[in-house]
Write an enzyme that holds these catalytic residues in place. Structure first.
Site, PDB file in Angstrom:
ATOM      1  N   ASN A  10       0.866  -1.173   0.000  1.00  0.00           N
ATOM      2  CA  ASN A  10       0.000   0.000   0.000  1.00  0.00           C
ATOM      3  C   ASN A  10       0.903   1.224   0.000  1.00  0.00           C
ATOM      4  O   ASN A  10       1.527   1.527   1.011  1.00  0.00           O
ATOM      5  CB  ASN A  10      -0.885  -0.036   1.260  1.00  0.00           C
ATOM      6  N   LYS A  12       0.041   4.241  -0.201  1.00  0.00           N
ATOM      7  CA  LYS A  12      -0.610   5.396   0.435  1.00  0.00           C
ATOM      8  C   LYS A  12      -0.432   6.644  -0.460  1.00  0.00           C
ATOM      9  O   LYS A  12      -0.389   6.511  -1.679  1.00  0.00           O
ATOM     10  CB  LYS A  12      -0.067   5.629   1.842  1.00  0.00           C
ATOM     11  N   HIS A  97      -9.292   1.062   5.289  1.00  0.00           N
ATOM     12  CA  HIS A  97      -7.980   1.232   5.926  1.00  0.00           C
ATOM     13  C   HIS A  97      -8.149   2.164   7.130  1.00  0.00           C
ATOM     14  O   HIS A  97      -8.938   3.109   7.087  1.00  0.00           O
ATOM     15  CB  HIS A  97      -6.984   1.819   4.916  1.00  0.00           C
ATOM     16  N   GLU A  99      -6.455   4.512   8.212  1.00  0.00           N
ATOM     17  CA  GLU A  99      -6.214   5.935   7.945  1.00  0.00           C
ATOM     18  C   GLU A  99      -7.455   6.585   7.345  1.00  0.00           C
ATOM     19  O   GLU A  99      -7.741   7.753   7.588  1.00  0.00           O
ATOM     20  CB  GLU A  99      -4.978   6.094   7.040  1.00  0.00           C
ATOM     21  N   GLU A 167      -4.934  -5.144  10.774  1.00  0.00           N
ATOM     22  CA  GLU A 167      -3.901  -4.128  10.962  1.00  0.00           C
ATOM     23  C   GLU A 167      -4.151  -3.385  12.278  1.00  0.00           C
ATOM     24  O   GLU A 167      -4.957  -2.442  12.308  1.00  0.00           O
ATOM     25  CB  GLU A 167      -3.925  -3.120   9.807  1.00  0.00           C
ATOM     26  N   GLY A 173       2.879   2.060  10.717  1.00  0.00           N
ATOM     27  CA  GLY A 173       3.843   3.144  10.531  1.00  0.00           C
ATOM     28  C   GLY A 173       4.599   3.538  11.790  1.00  0.00           C
ATOM     29  O   GLY A 173       5.275   4.565  11.816  1.00  0.00           O
ATOM     30  N   SER A 212       3.814  -2.318  10.253  1.00  0.00           N
ATOM     31  CA  SER A 212       5.273  -2.305  10.465  1.00  0.00           C
ATOM     32  C   SER A 212       5.957  -3.620  10.081  1.00  0.00           C
ATOM     33  O   SER A 212       6.909  -4.046  10.740  1.00  0.00           O
ATOM     34  CB  SER A 212       5.610  -1.925  11.915  1.00  0.00           C
TER      35      SER A 212
HETATM   36  C1  PEP Z   1      -0.566   0.008   6.153  1.00  0.00           C
HETATM   37  O1  PEP Z   1      -0.791   1.189   6.179  1.00  0.00           O
HETATM   38  O2  PEP Z   1      -1.362  -0.749   5.595  1.00  0.00           O
HETATM   39  C2  PEP Z   1       0.635  -0.472   6.819  1.00  0.00           C
HETATM   40  C3  PEP Z   1       0.667  -1.704   7.198  1.00  0.00           C
HETATM   41  O3  PEP Z   1       1.668   0.438   7.003  1.00  0.00           O
HETATM   42  P1  PEP Z   1       3.146   0.144   7.583  1.00  0.00           P
HETATM   43  O4  PEP Z   1       3.618  -1.143   6.961  1.00  0.00           O
HETATM   44  O5  PEP Z   1       3.956   1.320   7.169  1.00  0.00           O
HETATM   45  O6  PEP Z   1       2.997   0.005   9.063  1.00  0.00           O
END
Ligand code: PEP
Length: 250
Positions: A10, A12, A97, A99, A167, A173, A212
């Site tokens: 992703n 983003k 998601h 976010e 997630e 992040g 992460s």
């Molecule tokens: C995400 O936003 O789907 C995600 C898993 O981000 P990150 O790997 O940067 O934590």
């Protein structure tokens, strides 16, 4: 049936036309050994989907959107419909998601409408769920995720058209990750929830872990019985890291 792992990136709100060589490095690294073991998906920003689709044609790498509107068309300035994603070459779409749930106040009902739009046009939907830090600390993580699953996934979803991404919001992040046991417990709970609602389709639905994931921690996080791949944010922006995570499967 065995569930084929999905390694999904992703991007983003990252990526300009100048970033497409990174995508080509990912498709260039999608070796026969990796192809035998896992699907590859990259979800670039909407502005790059068309060009990304053209560039990966024939490589086996799949392209997806990061969000879609519930309606096919209309007066919704700035939004993008599932039909539009499909039109420019997407075969997947991420919905719900964290976010988007946080930045745009998206409810489970709205996420479900978006997921239904994805199914309407034949996109595979990746429905994201995950608890916030205080919810985990209060011992409510599983209950929160079960409620999101119930509210966000359309009845018409099947193992072929649905992917669930777990997630934990606090792990996205941040560099923080749940323990291996926490991931196992949550994925088991998600599997049970899907199986209760969808029977065999629930057994065969892929459940990704996201938050992460990096080459160094991928083995611990994603090589587990009910973890069928990863949704990768930051580490999907560099081909080396994305391929390093994927190589966990070979
Ligand atoms: C995400 O936003 O789907 C995600 C898993 O981000 P990150 O790997 O940067 O934590």
């Amino acid at each position: 049936m065995t569930r084929r792992p999905l390694v999904a990136g992703n991007w983003k709100m990252n990526g300009l036309a100048a970033s497409l060589p990174e995508l080509m490095a990912i498709s260039g690294g999608y070796s026969a050994a990796l192809k035998a073991k896992a699907d590859f998906l990259i979800c670039p920003p909407a502005t790059l989907i068309r060009e990304a689709s053209v560039q990966v044609a024939g490589t086996g790498v799949l392209i997806g959107g990061q969000d879609c509107h519930g309606k096919a068309s209309g007066a919704h300035t700035g939004d993008i419909s599932a039909e539009m994603l499909k039109d420019v070459g997407a075969s997947y779409v991420i919905v719900g998601h964290s976010e988007r749930r946080a930045d745009h106040g998206e409810s489970d009902a709205l996420v479900r409408a978006k997921a239904e739009a994805g199914l309407r046009v034949g996109l595979v939907i990746i429905v994201c769920v995950g608890e916030r830090k205080e919810q985990r600390e209060a011992g409510k993580a599983v209950a929160v995720v079960r409620e999101q699953l119930a509210g966000s996934i359309p009845d018409a979803a099947t193992a072929a058209t649905l992917v669930v991404a777990y997630e934990p919001v606090w792990a996205i992040g941040t560099g923080l990750t749940p323990t291996k046991a926490d991931v196992a417990d949550m994925h088991k709970a998600i599997r049970e929830t899907l199986s209760q609602r969808f029977g065999a389709e629930g057994q065969n639905t892929r459940i990704l872990y996201g938050g992460s994931v990096k080459p160094e921690n991928a083995r611990d996080l994603i090589i587990q019985p009910d973890v069928d791949g990863a949704l990768i944010g930051g580490a999907s922006l560099q081909a080396k890291d994305f391929l390093g995570i994927a190589s966990t499967y070979i």
